[in-house]
Design a protein around this motif. Structure first.
Motif, short mmCIF file in Angstrom:
data_model
loop_
_atom_site.label_atom_id
_atom_site.label_comp_id
_atom_site.label_asym_id
_atom_site.label_seq_id
_atom_site.Cartn_x
_atom_site.Cartn_y
_atom_site.Cartn_z
N SER A 66 14.37 65.09 113.76
CA SER A 66 14.52 63.85 113.24
C SER A 66 13.38 63.18 112.87
N THR A 67 13.46 62.29 112.07
CA THR A 67 12.35 61.34 111.49
C THR A 67 11.70 60.51 112.82
N SER A 68 12.64 60.15 113.59
CA SER A 68 12.17 59.35 115.02
C SER A 68 11.36 60.13 115.75
N LEU A 69 11.69 61.11 116.25
CA LEU A 69 10.76 62.13 117.21
C LEU A 69 9.77 62.77 116.51
N ALA A 70 9.70 62.98 115.23
CA ALA A 70 8.68 63.71 114.44
C ALA A 70 7.71 62.59 114.52
N MET A 71 7.82 61.22 114.24
CA MET A 71 6.92 60.09 114.25
C MET A 71 6.25 59.92 115.49
N MET A 72 7.10 60.21 116.47
CA MET A 72 6.68 59.96 117.80
C MET A 72 5.67 60.90 118.58
N ALA A 73 6.12 62.26 117.99
CA ALA A 73 5.14 63.52 118.22
C ALA A 73 3.60 62.99 117.71
N PRO A 131 16.57 54.41 117.40
CA PRO A 131 16.02 54.87 118.54
C PRO A 131 15.36 56.44 118.51
N VAL A 132 14.66 56.60 119.31
CA VAL A 132 14.01 57.90 119.23
C VAL A 132 14.73 59.20 119.79
N THR A 133 15.38 59.85 119.05
CA THR A 133 16.26 60.70 119.11
C THR A 133 16.06 62.16 118.43
N PRO A 134 16.39 63.23 119.08
CA PRO A 134 15.85 64.69 118.62
C PRO A 134 17.09 65.03 117.48
N GLY A 135 16.98 65.95 116.68
CA GLY A 135 17.86 66.71 115.78
C GLY A 135 19.06 67.30 116.67
N GLN A 136 20.20 67.55 115.72
CA GLN A 136 21.27 68.40 116.73
C GLN A 136 20.74 69.50 117.22
#
Length: 450
Positions: free
Chosen positions: A43-50, A188-193
């Motif tokens: 996901s874009t959100s978790l990638a940016m959080m990383a 929200p910060v969520t991972p992909g499927q």
């Protein structure tokens, strides 16, 4: 222990230190790890959080490691810090891992990227990637064998050029507004499927650490700074902080311009993300010009790792801590360059290149080196108690909070990798452990102190 303050002139102020930090850390990883980070997070959100958390860990790591560099200003860097703290065995193992895995894998991975970009730029078949990579690494090694002056010229030239594509992507990308049909979100910060949050974050951090790597070297200038206790923490925190902001913007641009999955120019599984994004921003010709700038940046980064890497076996050979030390310690007559160390590093890198596995190589080298980085963070705390009178031109601020953050971040990356990429981690550990019998054999033969 000699004090670096008595050996070097104190001429470096804040801004030169800041430039050194940014020049040391910024490499090629930001252009090519976006694909891997997006793939493992989903996901874009978790990638940016990383990318964000990776930057925070790197700031804490840089601030912590700089204390060791300032207090133990010896050639060999990490190997000397661990040797001073834990004894010769751990110093040897760090040097062995850097010689066998870290530096050759860096050269190999970056050369693969160079080959991939050249093939993409000129429309050449992917079967040419590895041969181009090998030729690239050979030319860099030959330049280094010509002497430190030639290698230094390449490094200085590419240092300036590598900032140009970054600046263009950041400035133009900020005003582009994104592409239609691309879903980009931060919260929200969520991972992909089918990806767990902590698993995705851990693997994402492992990938980002390749781009943030280099902070271990920034403390080496402490002894030449006018006011290291004040200016070095500012240079590291502001420098890596600015790098983190640039990395976040660049990756946001990539993720806003290109679909995550399902298209020919999707981010996931695409080592040409930077090139594809540049084409969207600047058109076909502009994209090619930016790609050429990125190629020069990659070439310079390979040169930096080649130049530094060939000197680690030399330092170990001088203490008889490598098999065939007489060869590893051999220097060219005119330029006084460790030619055998350079050729050995090139050969190991070429073997790694034949795998044509950029992400696997970078993840393995990051995993292995972070095992030793964690030991370095603990070394700061051990030496504070064991050697309170050790001269420290610079001390990590907010002690022990910042070293603990660096250590916890490092342990999270290492442990997560052991569980999620066990085979990759095991290969790294086995290659490192191969050095153990050599250590005890050489110690018995040359009777060096532990």
């Amino acid at each position: 222990m000699k004090n670096q303050e008595n050996q070097l002139k104190k001429t470096i102020g804040f801004f030169p230190a800041l430039a050194t930090v940014m020049g040391t850390v910024i490499g090629a990883g930001v252009f090519f790890k976006a694909s891997n980070v997006a793939e493992v997070t989903g996901s874009t959100s978790l990638a940016m959080m990383a990318w964000f958390i990776g930057g925070i860990i790197s700031i804490c790591a840089g601030l912590t490691g700089a204390e060791l560099a300032a207090a133990i200003p010896e050639t060999g860097g990490l190997t000397k810090y661990l040797q001073h703290t834990y004894g010769g065995f751990w110093g040897f193992l760090a040097g062995w891992a850097q010689s066998i895995i870290y530096f050759p894998a860096n050269v190999a991975a970056l050369a693969i990227i160079f080959g991939t970009q050249v093939a993409n730029l000129f429309g050449i078949s992917n079967s040419a990637v590895v041969p181009i990579a090998i030729i690239c690494a050979i030319t860099v090694t030959l330049i280094n064998l010509m002497g430190a002056k030639a290698a230094g010229f390449v490094q200085s030239l590419t240092l300036v050029i590598k900032l140009i594509p970054l600046a263009l992507i950041v400035v133009v990308g900020l005003f582009h507004g994104g592409s239609s049909g691309v879903n980009f979100s931060l919260f929200p910060v969520t991972p992909g499927q089918h990806i767990g949050l902590w698993t995705g974050l851990g693997q994402g951090l492992l990938a980002t650490m390749f781009a943030y790597d280099g902070w271990i070297h920034v403390g080496n200038i402490a002894g030449e700074m006018k006011n290291p206790s004040k200016d070095l923490p500012k240079a590291i925190s502001i420098g890596i902080g600015l790098i983190m902001v640039v990395y976040l913007i660049v990756n946001a641009v990539f993720l806003m311009l290109l679909p995550l999955l399902g298209a020919h120019n999707a981010v996931i599984g695409n080592l040409n993300v930077a090139s594809d994004a540049s084409k969207v921003l600047f058109g076909g010709l502009g994209g090619k010009i930016v790609t050429i700038g990125i190629l020069i940046s990659v070439y310079g980064t390979i040169n930096g790792y080649t130049m530094t890497g060939m000197r680690i076996p030399l330092a170990m050979a001088e203490e008889h801590k490598l098999p065939f030390s007489n060869l590893f310690g051999a220097l060219t007559k005119k330029t006084r360059i460790p030619w055998f160390s350079g050729v050995f590093q090139l050969c190991v890198a070429i073997i790694m290149m034949l795998t044509n596995a950029f992400d696997a190589l970078t993840n393995m080298l990051v995993f292995v080196i972070w095992l030793f980085y964690c030991m370095a963070f603990m070394a700061v705390m051990i030496l504070r108690k064991r050697e309170p009178n050790l001269v420290r031109p610079y001390k990590v601020p907010a002690y022990p909070v910042i070293p603990i953050i660096a250590l916890l971040g490092g342990l999270f990356i290492v442990i997560n990798t052991l569980f999620t990429q066990f085979i990759l981690a095991a290969i790294g550990i086995v290659l490192t452990a191969i050095g153990i019998p050599f250590y005890f054999y050489l110690k018995k033969k040359y009777k060096f102190e532990d």
